[in-house]
Design a protein around this motif. Structure first.
Motif, PDB file in Angstrom:
ATOM      1  N   GLY A   6       9.282  -2.760  11.033  1.00 43.94           N
ATOM      2  CA  GLY A   6       7.865  -2.857  10.668  1.00 43.94           C
ATOM      3  C   GLY A   6       7.376  -1.843   9.656  1.00 43.94           C
ATOM      4  O   GLY A   6       6.191  -1.565   9.537  1.00 43.94           O
ATOM      5  N   ARG A  27       3.635  -2.671  10.756  1.00 43.64           N
ATOM      6  CA  ARG A  27       3.443  -3.983  11.380  1.00 43.64           C
ATOM      7  C   ARG A  27       2.499  -3.889  12.581  1.00 43.64           C
ATOM      8  O   ARG A  27       1.631  -4.733  12.770  1.00 43.64           O
ATOM      9  N   VAL A  48       0.849  -1.191   0.000  1.00 43.77           N
ATOM     10  CA  VAL A  48       0.000   0.000   0.000  1.00 43.77           C
ATOM     11  C   VAL A  48       0.886   1.243   0.000  1.00 43.77           C
ATOM     12  O   VAL A  48       1.825   1.353   0.780  1.00 43.77           O
ATOM     13  N   GLY A  77       8.093  -1.983   6.237  1.00 40.97           N
ATOM     14  CA  GLY A  77       7.902  -2.512   4.891  1.00 40.97           C
ATOM     15  C   GLY A  77       9.187  -2.795   4.124  1.00 40.97           C
ATOM     16  O   GLY A  77       9.137  -3.055   2.924  1.00 40.97           O
ATOM     17  N   LYS A  78      10.325  -2.791   4.796  1.00 39.54           N
ATOM     18  CA  LYS A  78      11.581  -3.082   4.096  1.00 39.54           C
ATOM     19  C   LYS A  78      11.571  -4.494   3.528  1.00 39.54           C
ATOM     20  O   LYS A  78      11.798  -4.706   2.336  1.00 39.54           O
ATOM     21  N   THR A  79      11.309  -5.457   4.421  1.00 49.83           N
ATOM     22  CA  THR A  79      11.329  -6.839   3.975  1.00 49.83           C
ATOM     23  C   THR A  79      10.275  -7.078   2.891  1.00 49.83           C
ATOM     24  O   THR A  79      10.512  -7.820   1.942  1.00 49.83           O
ATOM     25  N   HIS A  80       9.154  -6.398   3.041  1.00 50.77           N
ATOM     26  CA  HIS A  80       8.103  -6.523   2.033  1.00 50.77           C
ATOM     27  C   HIS A  80       8.626  -6.097   0.653  1.00 50.77           C
ATOM     28  O   HIS A  80       8.452  -6.801  -0.343  1.00 50.77           O
TER      29      HIS A  80
END
Ligand code: ADP
Ligand code: MG
Length: 471
Positions: free
Chosen positions: A168, A331, A136, A170-173
């Motif tokens: 939490g 997150r 998003v 959105g880096k890993t996302h």
């Protein structure tokens, strides 16, 4: 009811392992905690050592070699006699555990499960659920998102590509999304967290397998390393990383890195590695603004609607409450929605606003440190009708000691401040005094209903800004 308080179980003399776990999490960060430390269970306490359990020998070795010192240090704050820790290997009853945790922990945390298997491939965990399509967009993450899209279109142009943000966000996302896209184009993608890279390195040295290690990493078209701030190991490993890094850049492979801070702020990482990072494209993700937070809440509800057969809805009030109050990370927003929905499924009703506050208590506390020591001191002084100077003085009259201990106790449970930090804010008191205060209030709470009542009233005032005039 469903409110739960970490400190409630604190027996006066025995060690509260939950408390230690919380301290460890604060100190070593969520990733290390979730991957390793969470798996430690308390078994028994002896006069000068603790017996803890871990599920595998491997986890024991890993924890002992990297975190034992810090664990002992923290344990010693609570029990200074403890001088060593022993681990027993106890296999996990993971099925039961996950059943028990289900109520308040629905879809989160699927990660970190499969790390025990030893093959390299097992480390290459790309999560199919974290894609560009379900990322998003808002003001705070637009830049990182667009740079990620450009990175997959334009191999090696932004190289290395470095994303940083708090936990939490959105880096890993985004790393995952890029990995998936590269894979679609048949690239050899290696996606690993810095933690695992280190582990693999150490293991390869031990088993005399460095050649394979080198080969494996140097073979990648795309090397994605998550949470590089954990790459804090020995020179030899950084050396190896640096060489791998250069070898990959030389052959035109794409390198993508995430971290919780800017390259120049990384500690314990060689200067030349940092300068390599700074030499590529560096973007950050900022905290989500209200608009994005609201979008995340709505998106999460949409997702859950597809997940359950029964109707899933959340009143506008509560959606708005979450979007307003949970500001620390994406997150946490998702976690909050999950919890409310779990609650409504378990109790067969939507929580009202005050129930929502209870359910989300710990997330609300974490929010931007809204609860300051100053606020706690002010409200406690007002409540007990003493002045702040009196509270902070060294006078030991009873009418001052209790309020002081109460304020210290509330600071411990409502903020994430460490014991020494709390000590400093209370006129440089020693951390042992702080522990003593916390324990005293805990004990009094067990025998004195008035104490329980006072603490609850104060908590409500501090957390939810409740009216002052209902003593
Ligand atoms: P980080 O790696 O920065 O700690 P993650 O990428 O793990 O954060 O994100 C935490 C959770 O929030 C994950 O479930 C992720 O899918 C979700 N998330 C983060 N940012 C977004 C976003 N912009 N849109 C949708 N979900 C997001
Ligand atoms: Mg991450």
């Amino acid at each position: 009811m469903f409110s739960k308080n970490n400190l409630n179980n604190l027996k006066t003399n025995s060690l509260d392992w939950n408390l230690i776990q919380t301290e460890l999490k604060n100190k070593l960060g969520n990733e290390v905690y979730e991957s390793w430390l969470k798996k430690i269970h308390f078994l028994e306490e002896f006069s000068n050592y603790l017996l803890l359990s871990v599920p595998t020998r491997f986890i024991r070795d890993w924890i002992t070699s990297r975190y034992l010192d810090q664990i002992i240090k923290i344990v010693k704050i609570y029990k200074k006699d403890i001088i060593r820790i022993e681990f027993k290997i106890v296999e996990q009853k993971s099925k039961n555990e996950s059943l028990n945790n289900r109520n308040f922990n629905l879809v989160e945390d699927k990660e970190n499960i499969s790390f025990i298997k030893d093959t390299y491939l097992q480390y290459n965990r790309i999560d199919q659920n974290k894609r560009f399509e379900n990322f998003v967009l808002g003001k705070s993450n637009k830049l990182a998102y667009e740079a990620s899209l450009k990175t997959i279109e334009n191999l090696s142009h932004y190289n290395p590509f470095y994303i940083y943000a708090g936990v939490g966000m959105g880096k890993t996302h985004l790393l995952n999304s890029m990995g998936l896209e590269f894979k679609k184009n048949n690239k050899k993608v290696m996606f690993i967290s810095a933690e695992r890279f280190m582990y693999q390195f150490v293991k390869s040295i031990k088993s005399n397998n460095m050649v394979k290690f080198k080969e494996y990493f140097r073979n990648a078209d795309i090397l994605i390393i998550d949470d590089i701030q954990f790459m804090n190991g020995k020179e030899a490993m950084q050396e190896e990383f640096f060489h791998t890094f250069n070898a990959l850049l030389d052959k035109g492979s794409q390198i993508i890195v995430s971290a919780d801070r800017a390259p120049n702020k990384l500690s314990r990482i060689q200067e030349r590695i940092k300068s390599r990072f700074s030499g590529g494209l560096v973007v950050d993700i900022q905290k989500p603004d209200y608009e994005l937070r609201k979008k995340i809440v709505q998106k999460k509800l949409e997702d859950l609607k597809n997940f359950y057969t029964e109707e899933i809805k959340l009143s506008d009030d509560i959606q708005d409450f979450i979007s307003t109050e949970i500001t620390a990370s994406i997150r946490e927003i998702i976690g909050a929605v999950n919890r409310i929905i779990s609650f409504s499924r378990v109790y067969k009703k939507m929580p009202n606003l005050s129930e929502t506050k209870v359910i989300l208590k710990d997330l609300l506390n974490l929010t931007e440190n809204k609860v300051t020591i100053d606020l706690i001191q002010t409200l406690v002084c007002k409540f007990f009708k003493i002045s702040k100077n009196e509270m902070l003085s060294s006078r030991r009259s009873r009418y001052l000691v209790r309020p002081r201990q109460t304020a210290i106790y509330l600071t411990k449970i409502l903020t994430s401040k460490s014991l020494p930090e709390i000590g400093r804010e209370f006129s440089n008191r020693d951390h042992t005094t702080i522990i003593h205060s916390v324990k005293t209030i805990e004990r009094l709470k067990e025998i004195d209903p008035e104490m329980v009542d006072n603490i609850n009233k104060l908590k409500n005032r501090i957390l939810y800004n409740e009216k002052q005039n209902e003593i």
